[in-house]
Design a protein around this motif. Sequence first.
Motif, PDB file in Angstrom:
ATOM      1  N   UNK A  55       0.849  -1.188   0.000  1.00 15.41           N
ATOM      2  CA  UNK A  55       0.000   0.000   0.000  1.00 15.41           C
ATOM      3  C   UNK A  55       0.886   1.240   0.000  1.00 15.41           C
ATOM      4  N   UNK A  56       0.541   2.175  -0.859  1.00 10.16           N
ATOM      5  CA  UNK A  56       1.364   3.367  -1.047  1.00 10.16           C
ATOM      6  C   UNK A  56       0.458   4.587  -1.129  1.00 10.16           C
ATOM      7  N   UNK A  57       1.052   5.763  -1.079  1.00 13.78           N
ATOM      8  CA  UNK A  57       0.319   7.015  -1.257  1.00 13.78           C
ATOM      9  C   UNK A  57       1.340   8.120  -1.507  1.00 13.78           C
ATOM     10  N   UNK A  58       0.884   9.197  -2.116  1.00 10.33           N
ATOM     11  CA  UNK A  58       1.757  10.336  -2.367  1.00 10.33           C
ATOM     12  C   UNK A  58       2.245  10.938  -1.047  1.00 10.33           C
ATOM     13  N   UNK A  59       3.446  11.497  -1.067  1.00 11.28           N
ATOM     14  CA  UNK A  59       3.994  12.105   0.147  1.00 11.28           C
ATOM     15  C   UNK A  59       3.072  13.174   0.710  1.00 11.28           C
ATOM     16  N   UNK A  60       2.513  14.010  -0.173  1.00 13.54           N
ATOM     17  CA  UNK A  60       1.646  15.095   0.297  1.00 13.54           C
ATOM     18  C   UNK A  60       0.414  14.541   1.012  1.00 13.54           C
ATOM     19  N   UNK A  61      -0.107  13.446   0.496  1.00 13.21           N
ATOM     20  CA  UNK A  61      -1.284  12.826   1.119  1.00 13.21           C
ATOM     21  C   UNK A  61      -0.907  12.237   2.478  1.00 13.21           C
ATOM     22  N   UNK A  62       0.239  11.577   2.546  1.00  9.72           N
ATOM     23  CA  UNK A  62       0.682  11.002   3.818  1.00  9.72           C
ATOM     24  C   UNK A  62       0.867  12.079   4.877  1.00  9.72           C
ATOM     25  N   UNK A  63       1.464  13.194   4.466  1.00  5.66           N
ATOM     26  CA  UNK A  63       1.674  14.295   5.413  1.00  5.66           C
ATOM     27  C   UNK A  63       0.335  14.798   5.944  1.00  5.66           C
ATOM     28  N   UNK A  64      -0.647  14.967   5.041  1.00  4.87           N
ATOM     29  CA  UNK A  64      -1.969  15.436   5.487  1.00  4.87           C
ATOM     30  C   UNK A  64      -2.613  14.443   6.446  1.00  4.87           C
ATOM     31  N   UNK A  65      -2.431  13.154   6.173  1.00  4.47           N
ATOM     32  CA  UNK A  65      -3.036  12.141   7.045  1.00  4.47           C
ATOM     33  C   UNK A  65      -2.414  12.170   8.436  1.00  4.47           C
ATOM     34  N   UNK A  66      -1.097  12.282   8.504  1.00  5.54           N
ATOM     35  CA  UNK A  66      -0.449  12.353   9.815  1.00  5.54           C
ATOM     36  C   UNK A  66      -0.850  13.626  10.551  1.00  5.54           C
ATOM     37  N   UNK A  67      -0.910  14.732   9.829  1.00  2.00           N
ATOM     38  CA  UNK A  67      -1.264  15.998  10.475  1.00  2.00           C
ATOM     39  C   UNK A  67      -2.710  15.991  10.966  1.00  2.00           C
ATOM     40  N   UNK A  68      -3.596  15.305  10.218  1.00  2.00           N
ATOM     41  CA  UNK A  68      -5.008  15.307  10.601  1.00  2.00           C
ATOM     42  C   UNK A  68      -5.242  14.573  11.918  1.00  2.00           C
ATOM     43  N   UNK A  69      -4.378  13.602  12.229  1.00  2.00           N
ATOM     44  CA  UNK A  69      -4.522  12.875  13.492  1.00  2.00           C
ATOM     45  C   UNK A  69      -3.462  13.309  14.508  1.00  2.00           C
ATOM     46  N   UNK A  70      -2.679  14.329  14.132  1.00  2.00           N
ATOM     47  CA  UNK A  70      -1.665  14.916  15.017  1.00  2.00           C
ATOM     48  C   UNK A  70      -0.676  13.880  15.526  1.00  2.00           C
ATOM     49  N   UNK A  71      -0.213  13.066  14.584  1.00  2.00           N
ATOM     50  CA  UNK A  71       0.782  12.049  14.915  1.00  2.00           C
ATOM     51  C   UNK A  71       2.072  12.340  14.191  1.00  2.00           C
ATOM     52  N   UNK A  72       3.171  11.951  14.809  1.00  2.00           N
ATOM     53  CA  UNK A  72       4.461  12.051  14.139  1.00  2.00           C
ATOM     54  C   UNK A  72       4.702  10.768  13.364  1.00  2.00           C
ATOM     55  N   UNK A  73       5.568  10.830  12.371  1.00  2.00           N
ATOM     56  CA  UNK A  73       5.929   9.629  11.631  1.00  2.00           C
ATOM     57  C   UNK A  73       6.861   8.792  12.502  1.00  2.00           C
ATOM     58  N   UNK A  74       6.698   7.473  12.503  1.00  2.00           N
ATOM     59  CA  UNK A  74       7.518   6.629  13.396  1.00  2.00           C
ATOM     60  C   UNK A  74       9.015   6.717  13.139  1.00  2.00           C
ATOM     61  N   UNK A  75       9.433   7.208  11.966  1.00  2.00           N
ATOM     62  CA  UNK A  75      10.862   7.261  11.647  1.00  2.00           C
ATOM     63  C   UNK A  75      11.395   8.685  11.474  1.00  2.00           C
ATOM     64  N   UNK A  76      10.621   9.690  11.850  1.00  2.00           N
ATOM     65  CA  UNK A  76      11.093  11.045  11.612  1.00  2.00           C
ATOM     66  C   UNK A  76      12.079  11.545  12.667  1.00  2.00           C
ATOM     67  N   UNK A  77      12.090  10.919  13.832  1.00  2.00           N
ATOM     68  CA  UNK A  77      13.025  11.349  14.870  1.00  2.00           C
ATOM     69  C   UNK A  77      12.823  12.806  15.228  1.00  2.00           C
ATOM     70  N   UNK A  78      13.922  13.587  15.163  1.00  2.00           N
ATOM     71  CA  UNK A  78      13.846  15.015  15.461  1.00  2.00           C
ATOM     72  C   UNK A  78      13.575  15.836  14.198  1.00  2.00           C
ATOM     73  N   UNK A  79      13.426  15.142  13.061  1.00  2.00           N
ATOM     74  CA  UNK A  79      13.212  15.840  11.800  1.00  2.00           C
ATOM     75  C   UNK A  79      11.753  16.106  11.510  1.00  2.00           C
ATOM     76  N   UNK A  80      11.471  16.371  10.237  1.00  2.00           N
ATOM     77  CA  UNK A  80      10.119  16.670   9.803  1.00  2.00           C
ATOM     78  C   UNK A  80       9.407  15.383   9.358  1.00  2.00           C
ATOM     79  N   UNK A  81       8.102  15.504   9.161  1.00  2.00           N
ATOM     80  CA  UNK A  81       7.340  14.369   8.649  1.00  2.00           C
ATOM     81  C   UNK A  81       7.919  13.868   7.331  1.00  2.00           C
TER      82      UNK A  81
END
Length: 298
Positions: A102-128
């Motif tokens: 399962x895949x999705x565009x980066x922009x869509x993934x960013x919106x999905x994470x932001x909509x639930x106010x979650x960080x990406x599991x691998x972003x560490x101290x960086x950005x989504x």
Amino acid sequence: MAAEAATRAATESETTLVVVTGVSGGGRSTVARALENVGYYVVDNLPQALMLDMAELAVKAGGAARRTAMVLDVRSRAFSTDLAGAIRELKDRGFSPRVVFVDADDEVLIRRFESVRRSHPLQGEGRLADGIAVERGLLEEARDQADVIIDTSHLNVNQLRRRIEELFGGEDARRLRITVLSFGFKYGLPPDADFVLDARFLPNPYWVPELREHTGREEAVSAYVLGQEGADAFVGTYADLVNATTVGFEREGKRYLTVAVGCTGGKHRSVAIAEELAARLRHAGLAANAQHRDLGRE
């Protein structure tokens, strides 16, 4: 001893294994629930190192476990990037796993994470975006090994669920299943397309006032599109092409084929052509269905 080995091989070949992986936020959980709905025993967040053990347990358990789906999560500490090796190991033991990515565009993934106010599991101290990039690198080989790639950028939960049920719910799940997908070129090419057809050579019903607000699923628009010079030959040629390749695809182990039909906005021409092409393929005895990625976006 030989009889026992033959019995074991037959049992393993009768066990249906589905391996689900993909990017975080892409829809793995929805896929897992949909597989449960069609009778699969689903093991979520399974460490890759335990795939063979799980397959062996499915054989021993029998019954409902004969249809087992294993969902792999990059966040697992035991996850490695050698999915190809794990799949080969399963095949060497007589299994025939099917890999869904399962895949999705980066922009869509960013919106999905932001909509639930979650960080990406691998972003560490960086950005989504940093976490997404790291994960894509880890999953590159897994994506290459996939039997079917489902881009969920423009799918809602119900559409994704229906797609999984269509792919895995029927008794003929081992047959080549063909999705004829309409789309609008202005929204981008479907990344999971095996064939891409361009219907923009046909007159656009958008410029016919009485047809503009209707879609290619309606009789008036469909008749207008299919009645244009070259439309029937266009559909017939591609129906023959797809029909001629299915035996080879099945022989090579391919189970899912996506034929994408595009027009400008994905509302009129591509929809009418996709419906007609899918109907002709079904008439030829193939397992085909029409889906419309961009219908309703305008």
